[in-house]
Enzyme design. Structure first.
Site, PDB file in Angstrom:
ATOM      1  N   GLU A 176       0.588  -1.244   0.126  1.00  8.65           N
ATOM      2  CA  GLU A 176       0.031  -0.096  -0.135  1.00  8.65           C
ATOM      3  C   GLU A 176       0.857   1.339   0.055  1.00  8.65           C
ATOM      4  OE1 GLU A 176      -3.038  -0.695   2.395  1.00  8.65           O
ATOM      5  OE2 GLU A 176      -3.497   1.595   2.967  1.00  8.65           O
ATOM      6  N   PRO A 188      -9.955   2.788   3.149  1.00 14.07           N
ATOM      7  CA  PRO A 188      -9.486   1.399   3.335  1.00 14.07           C
ATOM      8  C   PRO A 188      -9.746   0.413   2.416  1.00 14.07           C
ATOM      9  CG  PRO A 188     -11.187   2.528   5.063  1.00 14.07           C
ATOM     10  CD  PRO A 188     -11.074   3.503   3.802  1.00 14.07           C
ATOM     11  N   ARG A 189      -8.955  -0.641   2.728  1.00 12.61           N
ATOM     12  CA  ARG A 189      -8.632  -1.734   1.810  1.00 12.61           C
ATOM     13  C   ARG A 189     -10.018  -2.373   1.176  1.00 12.61           C
ATOM     14  NH1 ARG A 189      -3.445  -4.467   4.684  1.00 12.61           N
ATOM     15  NH2 ARG A 189      -2.077  -2.679   4.045  1.00 12.61           N
ATOM     16  N   ASP A 190     -10.852  -2.571   2.088  1.00 11.15           N
ATOM     17  CA  ASP A 190     -12.070  -3.252   1.554  1.00 11.15           C
ATOM     18  C   ASP A 190     -12.738  -2.303   0.619  1.00 11.15           C
ATOM     19  OD1 ASP A 190     -12.511  -1.461   3.632  1.00 11.15           O
ATOM     20  OD2 ASP A 190     -14.493  -1.977   3.891  1.00 11.15           O
TER      21      ASP A 190
END
Ligand code: FAD
Length: 595
Positions: free
Chosen positions: A253, A308-310
């Site tokens: 990331e 966020p990743r989701d």
């Protein structure tokens, strides 16, 4: 079973990643006799692969940062399903754990005025990740390992624990085998700390290494503990998609934190189309503002690539599905057109080499192709937040195998800090509990005999199922039916398929003998992978909403009533049962932080 090798400790730590090593050091400092057992070589644990950094509100780069902001970010990132007390302890104690690592010899990157440098990551309001280039996990492990070895903690490398041993209702030790010789070994210990990491090897495309077969999750379940939040599996948005041999390997990331952007096949920076209501107020709505943020974070909002990743994983999935993907089924991650080659090579040395060597792509000159990869399991052993003890007396869990801390979705960088904070807490408490005991629990010889017979079972079957075929079939089921986007019909099919795989693993057979026999090792791991996969599928079918790392195509909205409930999986005989349990109540002073 007199011929079995035996050892006795106050605290036995299963796993030598960040959580296990930190727990072992703490238990040793508390006066316990400590042993560590790990199935790979010391220094090879998953933690070594961690790239981006350790999240801790040290306020070295942004003086506005403090534990309350970190706590709030973590809870919001976890869609408020995190155990508030774990998130609080984590945010409060992470800075001390990083400073302590430095005292023990870790060499972090520095700010111009000589402080530990901190970098931006998704979901963190301020630059917060202490790092060592993009090789932070290596430095963390190196430091902890050196300390553990210097303290004289005994390490059993390349030994796999296959069963926990109990005396009545409480833990008495663990049973396992040496990978090289295949011989058995039994450990007697009143406190056992599970620090075995995650479950990614149940999925076809994953950033996880061979060790991640959910052993600790399954061992805890079988010993009588519950697993919480198992429906939440994190698909990291950026794994390599090409060539096929490296599919799933992580693209950190930090590429986005350092300025990289995501584009579709039309060249469009598509993340602006996927900003959810929940994060609108704090996310830039134009490319200009997003780009200004890297230089001036006070007057601009964060780029949507750092949601966020989701959120990012779902957006990539949607772009590919809409036919706007890259040639190999991902999207483009471009840092080449945004930063100089010198900057990229200095900040992201591992990424530069990874793409050059594995894909023949020069990331300083051309974009990478990336797509979601199974990365992390939020679900794990339900533990007391302060002590790390599970529902089984004497059984503790810390690190990725423990549940509760990250709720529905983990923020990047919050795992390494989790390992340090809860590794230490758990090790201390495991040692204190062992010292308080008036009488040590005893291992039963019948249990040792049963554990060895169970382990040897695959040698007694001729012409049965091949473990590699079963593993392949399991990974297909989880990838295709319990993956990033889920529906009831597919998960019901998955449960039927898993039941048939459970039947097939009773007929696994392995050839050869016990000395270094990877087919046998896999046959034993598969039992754990199947248990954990069933927990994921059952909990995911039960949660009829979409939240964090759990997206239901048939229930796309987030439902407030589900925001008050944790799902717990327990074993009832051989069956996995799922129960609804209310979230622990957050005190008012913390609740106010969200108003
Ligand atoms: P591990 O480090 O995986 O250790 C598990 C240990 O348990 C190993 O020693 C293993 O041998 C042992 N073990 C397992 N089963 C058994 C058994 N049956 N018997 C004996 N021993 C056993 N997180 C961040 O916060 N920041 C990052 O920058 C970051 N980058 C990442 C990059 C990659 C590529 C990946 C895959 C993950 C990353 N993560 C990051 C996540 C983080 O690395 C992991 O969540 C974390 O390292 C898990 O640590 P652990 O101590 O719980 O387990």
């Amino acid at each position: 079973m007199a011929d079995i090798e035996r050892h006795s400790f106050d605290v036995l730590v299963v796993g030598a990643g960040g959580a296990g090593l930190r727990a072992a050091i703490a238990a040793h400092d508390a006066g316990a006799k400590v042993g560590i057992v790990c199935k790979s070589l010391l220094g090879k644990a998953h933690t070594v692969m961690a790239e981006g950094g350790i999240a801790a509100a040290m306020a070295n780069v942004w003086k506005e940062d403090n534990w309350k902001v970190h706590f709030r970010d973590t809870m919001r990132g976890g869609k408020m399903l995190n155990h508030w007390r774990m998130a609080q302890l984590h945010a409060q104690e992470a800075p001390d754990r990083v400073r302590e690592l430095e005292e023990w010899g870790a060499l972090f990157d520095r700010t111009p005025d000589g402080l530990i440098s901190q970098r931006d990551f998704g979901g963190h309001r301020y630059a917060r990740l202490a790092h060592v280039g993009d090789r932070t996990g290596l430095e963390l492990i190196r430091t902890l390992q050196q300390r553990a070895v210097a303290l004289g903690i005994e390490v059993f490398m390349e030994a796999t624990i296959t069963r926990l041993l109990k005396d009545g209702d409480r833990i008495a030790g663990a049973f396992g085998y040496w990978r090289e010789s295949g011989r058995f070994v039994a450990f007697e210990a009143p406190s056992v700390v599970l620090a075995t990491g995650g479950i990614g090897k149940s999925y076809k495309v994953t950033s996880n290494s061979w060790e991640y077969t959910g052993d600790g999750h399954a061992l805890a379940l079988e010993a009588g503990a519950s697993l919480v939040n198992m429906e939440f599996v994190q698909f990291h948005p950026t794994g390599m998609v090409w060539p096929p041999s490296v599919k799933g390997i992580l693209v950190t990331e930090s590429v986005r934190g350092d300025g990289g952007v995501l584009r579709n096949s039309e060249g469009r920076r598509f993340m602006f189309d996927y900003i959810p209501e929940f994060f609108k107020a704090e996310t830039a709505d134009s490319e200009e503002e997003a780009d200004r943020w890297y230089e001036d974070k006070t007057n601009n909002r964060r780029p949507p690539e750092l949601l966020p990743r989701d959120e990012v994983a779902r957006a990539i999935n949607a772009e590919v599905k809409a036919g706007r993907g890259s040639p190999h089924g991902g999207v483009f991650l471009d840092i080449a057109s945004r930063r100089t080659p010198e900057y990229i090579r200095r900040r992201l040395p591992s990424m530069y080499h990874q793409f050059k060597e594995l894909a023949d792509v020069d990331i300083t000159a051309e974009p990478m192709e990336v797509g979601p990869t199974c990365h992390y399991v939020m679900g794990g052993v339900a533990v007391d937040p302060d002590t790390g003890e599970s529902a089984v007396q004497g059984l503790y869990a810390a690190g990725e195998v423990a549940g509760g801390m990250h709720g529905a979705n983990r923020l990047g960088g919050n795992s390494l800090s989790d390992l340090l904070v809860f590794g230490r807490r758990t090790g201390l408490n495991a040692a204190y509990a062992a010292a308080r005991l008036k009488q040590r629990p005893a291992i039963s010889e019948d249990d040792v005999r049963a554990a060895s017979e169970h382990a040897l079972a695959p040698f007694g079957i001729e012409g049965g199922e091949n473990p590699y075929t079963v593993q392949h079939d399991l990974q297909e089921v989880m990838h295709n039916l319990v993956g990033i986007i889920r529906t009831a019909g597919e998960m019901e099919q998955a449960l039927t398929d898993l039941a048939s795989l459970r039947e097939r693993i009773t007929r696994l057979s392995v050839e050869g003998h016990r000395q270094y026999n990877p087919g046998w090792h896999l046959a034993l791991d598969l039992r754990n992978m199947l248990r954990v996969s069933e927990c994921i599928a059952r909990a995911a079918l039960e949660r009829t909403e979409s939240r964090g790392g759990h997206t239901r195509d048939d229930f796309p909205a987030t439902d407030d009533s589900w925001g008050k409930i944790n799902l717990h999986c327990r074993l009832d005989g051989e069956a996995v049962g799922v129960t609804h349990e209310p979230l622990p109540q957050m005190p008012d002073d913390l609740r106010e932080l969200f108003n």
